[in-house]
Design a protein around this motif. Structure first.
Motif, short mmCIF file in Angstrom:
data_model
loop_
_atom_site.label_atom_id
_atom_site.label_comp_id
_atom_site.label_asym_id
_atom_site.label_seq_id
_atom_site.Cartn_x
_atom_site.Cartn_y
_atom_site.Cartn_z
N ALA A 140 80.80 83.96 33.17
CA ALA A 140 79.85 85.08 33.23
C ALA A 140 80.35 86.27 32.42
O ALA A 140 79.56 87.00 31.82
CB ALA A 140 79.63 85.49 34.69
N ASN A 163 76.89 86.24 39.76
CA ASN A 163 76.80 85.25 38.69
C ASN A 163 76.46 85.82 37.32
O ASN A 163 76.43 85.07 36.33
CB ASN A 163 75.78 84.18 39.07
CG ASN A 163 74.36 84.74 39.18
OD1 ASN A 163 74.17 85.96 39.15
ND2 ASN A 163 73.37 83.86 39.31
N ALA A 164 76.21 87.13 37.22
CA ALA A 164 75.86 87.72 35.92
C ALA A 164 76.08 89.23 35.98
O ALA A 164 76.09 89.83 37.06
CB ALA A 164 74.40 87.41 35.58
N LEU A 188 83.03 89.06 37.97
CA LEU A 188 82.42 88.00 37.17
C LEU A 188 83.49 86.98 36.83
O LEU A 188 84.61 87.35 36.44
CB LEU A 188 81.84 88.57 35.88
CG LEU A 188 80.79 89.69 36.01
CD1 LEU A 188 80.50 90.30 34.65
CD2 LEU A 188 79.51 89.15 36.64
#
Length: 423
Positions: free
Chosen positions: A69, A169-170, A65
């Motif tokens: 994030a 992305n998360a 991340l």
């Protein structure tokens, strides 16, 4: 000419050794340090010691991340929560961009480092990887009803079939993973439930339990707790012959003033100081590893790390199968006895030289040689990563670090060297 062939063989041998040591490992901290946007993620890998666990394994994928994030976890949760959340991002299989888009049936479940902790119930320790339309790949918990929380955004680095680092992305949120575990306030209760009642009783009666507890509060503690059976095995110490001060030293020898989980023990190369250490080389121990098994060496005898009682940053307690015996209290292990010296063979007499019939020797015997369904997916192609299928081949070649199949490479070089000598 012969000297030239020997020189060629020497050069090939040195090349083999150089290649072997070059490709034999990886360092996730070093890989991520080249990209400042992962500094927060990298820092938490070090604080939780997950970096050691990652470095001790091969055929692994790390889903990283970036700092934005990572802010979803950093500063909002204790290390005891962040560690399992990050361990869910470590896949125990190799996935590069090409493989992500060639998943059979378009979706698969893969096990993670979190699954190995023993805390993951059901499918909580697995991650669902789904190849979406438009070049996107989604990641989510394998728990029934879970959504694909994260999408693949780009490739960071690959050492083919050893380690792959991919950005998502998360975080992947599994049910209950952000719930803080119950704090192990009562260390003696943990030890007693794990079958270490004798050790727990000694900690209380000697007062060393308070030393352990204060060490946890200062930053971290690792305990090697002998099982009750360990005090009954052959070679176990006669505690009645130890003074009170020696009992304290023995108990302090079974703990480290740092958080050192199994992954850290597996890659350890140096002598480790214990709570009993009061000078250079005093009351220390060393480790060795065979596969996933860790052995502790005191200089008197080895002890095996049999089980993990608790691993909640900053405390880890291991059960060991033998009492750790420091050389300062019990002396070094005896050296092997020298081989007996053979008596001189007597000179044969004339009578003994006379031939006698013998039987022909007998011939020696020859040696005999099921996964839950994928969650609903978003089929939109918007936001597809730059290394989608149309650009995967060139991206993979550009991003991959030098890595070879060591046995095959060694075999080829040895064959080439042998051929040059025979010419």
């Amino acid at each position: 000419m012969a000297a030239l062939r020997v020189l060629c063989l020497l050069v090939f041998t040195l090349s083999l050794l150089a290649v072997f040591f070059t490709v034999s490992g990886h360092n996730i901290t070093q890989i991520l340090s080249e990209s400042p946007e992962y500094s927060s993620f990298n820092s938490y890998l070090s604080q939780t010691k997950l970096d050691d666990e990652i470095n001790s394994r091969n055929t692994i994928t790390v889903l990283v991340l970036n700092n934005d994030a990572m802010s979803f976890l950093a500063g909002k949760h204790p290390l005891s929560v962040i560690k399992p959340a990050l361990s869910l991002l470590v896949l125990l299989d190799y996935y590069d961009p090409l493989k992500l888009h060639k998943i059979s049936q378009g979706t698969t479940l893969t096990t993670t480092l979190y699954q190995t902790t023993g805390r993951a119930a059901g499918n909580i320790g697995f991650v669902n990887v789904t190849d979406l339309k438009g070049g996107k790949v989604g990641f989510g918990s394998a728990a029934p009803g879970s959504k694909l929380d994260a999408n693949y955004t780009k490739s960071v680095k690959q050492i083919p079939y050893n380690i792959s680092v991919l950005e998502i992305n998360a975080p992947i949120i599994a049910p209950g993973i952000l719930t803080a575990p119950v704090s192990p306030n009562n260390m003696t209760e943990l030890l007693e439930k794990a079958g270490c009642k004798t050790f727990a009783s000694m900690l209380v009666s000697s007062g060393v339990l308070k030393t352990y507890e204060s060490t946890v509060a200062k930053g971290g503690l690792t305990v090697f707790a002998p099982s009750d059976d360990a005090f009954k095995t052959e070679g176990a110490p006669d505690l009645t012959k130890l003074t009170q001060a020696e009992v304290v030293s023995l108990l302090e020898y079974h703990a480290l003033a740092e958080y050192k989980p199994k992954g850290s023990l597996k890659i350890n190369k140096d002598a480790i100081s214990t709570l009993a250490t009061n000078g250079a080389g005093k009351y220390d121990l060393t480790t060795s590893t065979s596969g996933d098994e860790v052995m502790l060496h005191t200089g008197v005898g080895p002890s095996r790390v049999a089980d993990t009682v608790v691993d909640e940053t900053p405390l880890v307690i291991f059960k060991v199968d033998k009492v750790l015996l420091p050389t300062e209290l019990f002396g070094k292990s005896p050296s092997p006895a020298p081989e007996p010296v053979s008596a001189p063979t007597p000179t044969p007499s004339a009578k003994s030289l006379s031939p006698t019939p013998t039987k022909s020797p007998a011939k020696e015997p020859s040696p005999v040689a099921a996964s839950p369904p994928a969650p609903p997916v978003d089929e939109s192609s918007e936001g597809a990563p730059s290394d989608s299928p149309t650009n995967l081949e060139s991206s993979h070649a550009k991003n991959a670090a030098f890595h070879v199949n060591t046995p095959v490479y060694l075999t080829a070089l040895v064959t080439l060297a042998a051929t040059s000598i025979l010419l």
